[in-house]
Design an enzyme around this catalytic site. Sequence first.
Site, PDB file in Angstrom:
ATOM      1  N   CYS A  23       0.818  -1.210   0.000  1.00  0.00           N
ATOM      2  CA  CYS A  23       0.000   0.000   0.000  1.00  0.00           C
ATOM      3  C   CYS A  23       0.852   1.260   0.000  1.00  0.00           C
ATOM      4  O   CYS A  23       0.303   2.367  -0.121  1.00  0.00           O
ATOM      5  CB  CYS A  23      -0.889   0.048   1.256  1.00  0.00           C
ATOM      6  SG  CYS A  23      -1.871  -1.420   1.567  1.00  0.00           S
ATOM      7  N   HIS A  79     -10.052  -3.958   4.431  1.00  0.00           N
ATOM      8  CA  HIS A  79     -10.740  -4.918   3.574  1.00  0.00           C
ATOM      9  C   HIS A  79     -12.161  -5.151   4.087  1.00  0.00           C
ATOM     10  O   HIS A  79     -12.728  -6.213   3.856  1.00  0.00           O
ATOM     11  CB  HIS A  79      -9.979  -6.237   3.543  1.00  0.00           C
ATOM     12  CG  HIS A  79      -8.748  -6.229   2.701  1.00  0.00           C
ATOM     13  ND1 HIS A  79      -8.080  -7.383   2.358  1.00  0.00           N
ATOM     14  CD2 HIS A  79      -8.063  -5.216   2.109  1.00  0.00           C
ATOM     15  CE1 HIS A  79      -7.026  -7.086   1.607  1.00  0.00           C
ATOM     16  NE2 HIS A  79      -6.988  -5.770   1.453  1.00  0.00           N
ATOM     17  N   GLU A  90     -27.244  10.936   9.874  1.00  0.00           N
ATOM     18  CA  GLU A  90     -26.497  11.768  10.821  1.00  0.00           C
ATOM     19  C   GLU A  90     -24.994  11.502  10.740  1.00  0.00           C
ATOM     20  O   GLU A  90     -24.187  12.414  10.851  1.00  0.00           O
ATOM     21  CB  GLU A  90     -26.988  11.489  12.253  1.00  0.00           C
ATOM     22  CG  GLU A  90     -26.260  12.255  13.337  1.00  0.00           C
ATOM     23  CD  GLU A  90     -26.549  13.746  13.332  1.00  0.00           C
ATOM     24  OE1 GLU A  90     -27.476  14.184  12.599  1.00  0.00           O
ATOM     25  OE2 GLU A  90     -25.862  14.495  14.050  1.00  0.00           O
ATOM     26  N   HIS A 136     -12.472  -5.214  -3.196  1.00  0.00           N
ATOM     27  CA  HIS A 136     -11.213  -5.135  -2.473  1.00  0.00           C
ATOM     28  C   HIS A 136     -11.373  -4.464  -1.095  1.00  0.00           C
ATOM     29  O   HIS A 136     -11.081  -5.068  -0.077  1.00  0.00           O
ATOM     30  CB  HIS A 136     -10.206  -4.392  -3.367  1.00  0.00           C
ATOM     31  CG  HIS A 136      -8.849  -4.235  -2.788  1.00  0.00           C
ATOM     32  ND1 HIS A 136      -7.725  -4.101  -3.561  1.00  0.00           N
ATOM     33  CD2 HIS A 136      -8.411  -4.166  -1.512  1.00  0.00           C
ATOM     34  CE1 HIS A 136      -6.654  -3.959  -2.802  1.00  0.00           C
ATOM     35  NE2 HIS A 136      -7.049  -4.005  -1.552  1.00  0.00           N
TER      36      HIS A 136
END
Lengths: 252, 252, 252, 252
Positions: B102, B121, B148, B205
């Site tokens: 990532c 995930h 809200e 994903h």
Amino acid sequence: MSAPANLPHGEQDDVSGEALITSSDPEHPANLIPDLCRNFYSLGWVTGTGGGTSIRDTSTGNIYIAPSGVQKERMKATDLFVLAYPAKKYLRKPQNLKPSQCTPLFLAAFDRGAGCCIHTHSQWAVLITLLVEKQFGPDACFEIEHLEQIKGIAKGRGKPGALSYWDRLRVPIIENTAHEEDLTESLEAAMEKFPDSYAVLVRRHGVYVWGDNVHKAKTMCESFDYIFQLAVEMHKLGLPWVRDDKSGLVEG
Amino acid sequence: MSAPANLPHGEQDDVSGEALITSSDPEHPANLIPDLCRNFYSLGWVTGTGGGTSIRDTSTGNIYIAPSGVQKERMKATDLFVLAYPAKKYLRKPQNLKPSQCTPLFLAAFDRGAGCCIHTHSQWAVLITLLVEKQFGPDACFEIEHLEQIKGIAKGRGKPGALSYWDRLRVPIIENTAHEEDLTESLEAAMEKFPDSYAVLVRRHGVYVWGDNVHKAKTMCESFDYIFQLAVEMHKLGLPWVRDDKSGLVEG
Amino acid sequence: MSAPANLPHGEQDDVSGEALITSSDPEHPANLIPDLCRNFYSLGWVTGTGGGTSIRDTSTGNIYIAPSGVQKERMKATDLFVLAYPAKKYLRKPQNLKPSQCTPLFLAAFDRGAGCCIHTHSQWAVLITLLVEKQFGPDACFEIEHLEQIKGIAKGRGKPGALSYWDRLRVPIIENTAHEEDLTESLEAAMEKFPDSYAVLVRRHGVYVWGDNVHKAKTMCESFDYIFQLAVEMHKLGLPWVRDDKSGLVEG
Amino acid sequence: MSAPANLPHGEQDDVSGEALITSSDPEHPANLIPDLCRNFYSLGWVTGTGGGTSIRDTSTGNIYIAPSGVQKERMKATDLFVLAYPAKKYLRKPQNLKPSQCTPLFLAAFDRGAGCCIHTHSQWAVLITLLVEKQFGPDACFEIEHLEQIKGIAKGRGKPGALSYWDRLRVPIIENTAHEEDLTESLEAAMEKFPDSYAVLVRRHGVYVWGDNVHKAKTMCESFDYIFQLAVEMHKLGLPWVRDDKSGLVEG
């Protein structure tokens, strides 16, 4: 444990009253609110800093309120606001924190004798407000009957005991507003219209639940949430919330 | 607590910088990331070593990133990668661990001012991407309004305050790729197309969520997840996410 | 910490080998199995003493197995059975406890190179076996594709790396039998027919998952369970598990 | 640890018997009931002070019962009632607490040889009672077959071993009454009619589960709850609980 006499002053000036949040008693509001908020977080009631909790201290009458925008499961006693009551003047305002926008709504409950008020964003509460609107229109309240857990709800202010298994539970629903504090008027109107209710649902938002003391408020908040969840599941399974024809029911 | 001066060197050479992950402050990224990951694990966000978390240290500007393939609920500070920023050079690379795939996606958020970026995930996020595709086609974003919890989402970079109850929340959805790092281009394109969004969904994903700091990123990640879950349940119950006709709505 | 030299003998005679379960290393199988079982209990995998866990010690090759009929969240190291491997002779048999009925099934996995094997009664696994049977008949395996979490599953014994996002995951399903040990033959047949699979589903029962080591087995067990849960929810929402026409798919 | 000899008397007079609830053994009923209640709270079985738990001490035969109206996850040993058995006289009555309304129902189980009885308000139990009534009428019991978890249920009083995978599980359902103690008669009637059952469902209320000892009662309560939950999910997915035609089944 009392507060030390030589507290540093100066930058702490506007946070006056460390003694208000210093207690070795786990049942003291300053210790109990963070403890309950951790529990409420794990129940999914206060996700994303949503919801709120307030307790009236039985010995002083002061009201302790969780602040706005703090992660509920990481809250500390030092984060709490304290309000003199019924004077409604702040005795303690933590620096850098904002008071909860629920404050006027909590006060509406305290003004009607509550000792504790809890606000959750429980998804079951939100779904109930949508299912009621879809089935019965925007003016309907939530109604359900014949569930043992209904006995977890008190009968009403000044009335001893709890609802019976044969009673029908009614919870008013008010429309949401842009700003939480703008709910106060309609919340109070619902409280007047349903004087025995210990909860008011807010459409697309959550629920306010209160009780004579923290034990009763927490117990009822759990019972309401249990009932809301069960009602959503019943709806999914095609099981009605109330019997249309009550003639066949024998009073218990 | 600073690092001891006589740290063993040699086999620790390429892990330089124990001081970077040594702090007695529970809010330091080296302590906070493992702590948050335990929380995220219990929320079902990082099952099977999935997902990731990164925080930019407010004092040094360095970026701390959870490694690839480590069980998130068992992570330790010593597992963390540290990246100088904006230089984007590793200051700390644990032996035997691989940096998170990532990383380039987290950097895309940091390059746009984020102080923290979280990747989950969550099954609710995945289901939303599938429900949107099924109902509105592959090019549609996720849209919902009048909840809200939408107020838990900030208005956009450089814009003070949060979304209003009356605002419609829009979250872009990008298609998944075989390799996580290949998402970078389309993630950045979505960030450019939706400059006010703090989240991008990835089909089949999960979701990337970021914020100005760790508090805001975590709060928004919880709020998005709450909204995704609620939207899935609303869909099951036949409750629409948006009103087709907005003419009847009064601006709050 | 090694076992004290002057261990009391006599009534402990048939439990020989306290040293086998005495370690200060939290990653030692004797400490890790009870720890993991607490985690698995909270995931709903080992309700009512169901399910089981076994780990092969990397240093000695001995196999540690949780006993039959013990509440998994209250298990202690002293409850564990230890088996010499590949001799398959008990080195440690706790008094008053019975070995797990999963033992021959675990051994089937160890005989094929596993370092850890986990058996859960996850409701998601059970529901998948029923949904597959209903839709595709009793001989079908479970198939799903295009989920990021599929990348949490290794490619197969002796094959480096994990499944790709574009791969189709296939998990064989065997029929349940009256006695758990009677599953051994069909489990082994499924292992032979699907040599790359790291899991076998058991109809109306649960799932066996294994991996090269405890880290990989746990990660895959979580990933399989995540995929089973997601697939059940997809089914409820009318979302297909695979695309009928794969011609449009571009290989990643 | 025995109770100190110089216990303060006076206002403690009617709570006599601190020694009854003072033990360093975590498996002693005085320690185990609060511990189990925390677990049951996290399972959603005792929400809002609902449900209850009672254990017969194996050494003295005394029965320990959680009180009425106490938050189960915050219960302490000092909250427990202790009853001599079979004399059924209170040995310990905490001041300011009321005995559980489940007491006569628990005693009905103890009179039939139970060593522990658990009462939950599990929503899965409630939903099963409603689904059975809707599908099969008010006189039907809950029936399900061919689930591995059925093997978690013992065969019946005085019968060694557990149900087989091929056995059909039957759980009687009784109608709820206004007052919990009024359930006693119909609970006992169900116990007589289903002498091998270790559970009785109560419509719109919950379930009573018992066993020869606390281990067996807890294991069966978890197994029943697992089966109830799975049965609700099966119903949602159109999966039948029993096969109409059993001719094709081979006895295991």
